[in-house]
Scaffold this active site. Structure first.
Site, PDB file in Angstrom:
ATOM      1  N   PRO A 133       0.834  -1.213   0.000  1.00  0.00           N
ATOM      2  CA  PRO A 133       0.000   0.000   0.000  1.00  0.00           C
ATOM      3  C   PRO A 133       0.861   1.251   0.000  1.00  0.00           C
ATOM      4  CG  PRO A 133      -0.924  -1.618   1.484  1.00  0.00           C
ATOM      5  CD  PRO A 133       0.385  -2.186   1.012  1.00  0.00           C
ATOM      6  N   CYS A 134       0.588   2.122  -0.969  1.00  0.00           N
ATOM      7  CA  CYS A 134       1.499   3.236  -1.214  1.00  0.00           C
ATOM      8  C   CYS A 134       1.037   4.556  -0.630  1.00  0.00           C
ATOM      9  CB  CYS A 134       1.706   3.404  -2.725  1.00  0.00           C
ATOM     10  SG  CYS A 134       0.174   3.722  -3.638  1.00  0.00           S
ATOM     11  N   GLN A 135      -0.168   4.627  -0.059  1.00  0.00           N
ATOM     12  CA  GLN A 135      -0.688   5.924   0.375  1.00  0.00           C
ATOM     13  C   GLN A 135       0.211   6.602   1.397  1.00  0.00           C
ATOM     14  OE1 GLN A 135      -2.391   3.107   0.274  1.00  0.00           O
ATOM     15  NE2 GLN A 135      -4.371   3.406  -0.722  1.00  0.00           N
ATOM     16  N   PHE A 139       3.325   6.627   1.532  1.00  0.00           N
ATOM     17  CA  PHE A 139       4.531   7.190   0.921  1.00  0.00           C
ATOM     18  C   PHE A 139       4.213   8.220  -0.155  1.00  0.00           C
ATOM     19  CE2 PHE A 139       5.475   2.639   1.881  1.00  0.00           C
ATOM     20  CZ  PHE A 139       6.296   2.855   2.969  1.00  0.00           C
TER      21      PHE A 139
END
Length: 372
Positions: free
Chosen positions: A93-95, A97
């Site tokens: 999950p990239c949120q 970063f």
């Protein structure tokens, strides 16, 4: 056997050579791209129940609803039964970063999921690894720890930031792509080798049936869009493709944008341009006020299907079972979080090119190549 993809025809005679497990699989963007490249994806794992239907309805792989924190090496190895070369793939999950997240902290549990990815790599020791994420991750210590773990485990590692538009994906989306191999040096294919030129919004969605704000298409339930308030309807009518709220009459400008802090956000409340790639498709692309997500000429925001197509999903990709209600927010989240299918295909083709190169080199040197 040939597989017709959105790029060039791909030779899949070696597809049984590489099998994959997709961690953090989401709705299946990466898996679908890998399958289109000729890789045999065996399993997708995600913690979001909304991912189960689209993942299994559109892909050959099985799906497990589970946090990667709870996944064991035994489960992964079972999925890899009878595999010759194993690929562990995923997009944590990239949120946390993302540049959109101004409050990212190491106290966010998602921050450490990349280390869970590293744990599984160490325990399973696949021959191949790939990871996709937002560019900002490259500057974080947790990413450097991940890279160092791969190197310590004997992998050759390459990573780079790419603009998806260069690979024929109709949006300006910069992503960090990592490839790692125990077989030798590996790298992502150059865009010039992928047969895809720049693709515009018009190329992607220009032929879809017109909609009014809040409307839906009878032929495709996913071609539906959010309604607009009276003030937002006036705002979008005052908007021009490629412009912003700065072009409006003063009475239309939101109070927050009149403040000094709001003047630095010109990219919201905008229309896309027909002959340019779309902006980055986020989880909020269905909202006119959430970015430059206004249709180039119709007075509405993007439909769910348009967002999916701009993410390079096939036009018939299913996101919800026929007997279930369609939640714009839920499906918008699945689409915005996905790895663009064509980027997944580029990753898969890069891995197969790497394997083919080694296979050919070994054939020249010894008359054949064997894998354990």
């Amino acid at each position: 056997m040939k597989h017709q993809s959105g790029m060039n025809e791909v030779d899949t005679t070696i597809e049984a050579l590489v099998s994959a497990v997709d961690l953090f699989s989401g709705a299946g963007g990466l898996t679908n791209g890998l399958e289109r490249s000729g890789i045999d994806v065996r399993l997708g794992i995600d913690i979001d129940p909304a991912c189960a239907y689209p993942y299994t309805a559109n892909n050959k792989a099985n799906f497990v609803l589970k946090s990667v924190e709870d996944v064991t090496a035994e489960e992964i190895n079972d999925a890899f039964t009878n595999s010759r070369l194993r690929l562990l793939a995923g997009c944590a999950p990239c949120q946390t970063f993302s540049t959109y997240n101004q409050r990212a902290r190491e106290t966010d549990s998602r921050w450490w999921l990349l280390l869970q990815f590293a744990r599984i790599v160490k325990e399973v020791s696949p021959e191949l690894v790939t990871m996709e994420n937002v560019p900002n991750l490259e500057r974080q210590n947790v990413f450097q720890e991940f890279v160092q773990t791969l190197k310590d485990e004997g992998y050759k590692v390459s990573y780079q930031i790419v603009n998806c538009a260069e690979y024929g994906i109709p949006q300006q989306r910069k992503r960090l792509v990592l490839l790692a191999s125990k077989l030798g040096a590996i790298k992502l294919l150059d865009p010039s080798l992928c047969g895809s030129g720049l693709k515009s919004v018009r190329d992607a969605i220009g032929d879809l049936p017109p909609l009014e704000a809040g409307g839906k298409c009878d032929m495709d339930p996913l071609h539906r869009c959010s309604s607009l308030s009276p003030i937002n309807l006036r705002r979008i009518r005052a908007s021009r493709p490629g412009g912003s709220w700065r072009d409006w009459d003063k009475e239309l400008i939101a109070e927050c944008h009149k403040k000094k802090t709001g003047k630095s956000y010109p990219g919201v409340y905008g229309r896309m341009e027909w002959d340019q790639p779309a902006p980055t498709i986020t989880t909020q692309f269905f909202g006119f006020g959430n970015g430059r997500f206004g249709h180039p000429e119709q007075d509405r925001a993007l439909s769910l299907r348009e967002g999916a197509i701009l993410q390079s999903f096939p036009r018939d990709y299913k996101f919800v079972a026929p007997d279930q209600d369609i939640s714009i927010a839920t499906i918008g989240r699945l689409i915005g979080n996905a790895v663009p299918v064509k980027l997944g295909e580029v990753i898969g083709r890069s891995i197969l090119a790497h394997v083919n190169e080694l296979e050919c080199r070994a054939a020249v040197l010894s008359g054949g190549m064997q894998y354990a």
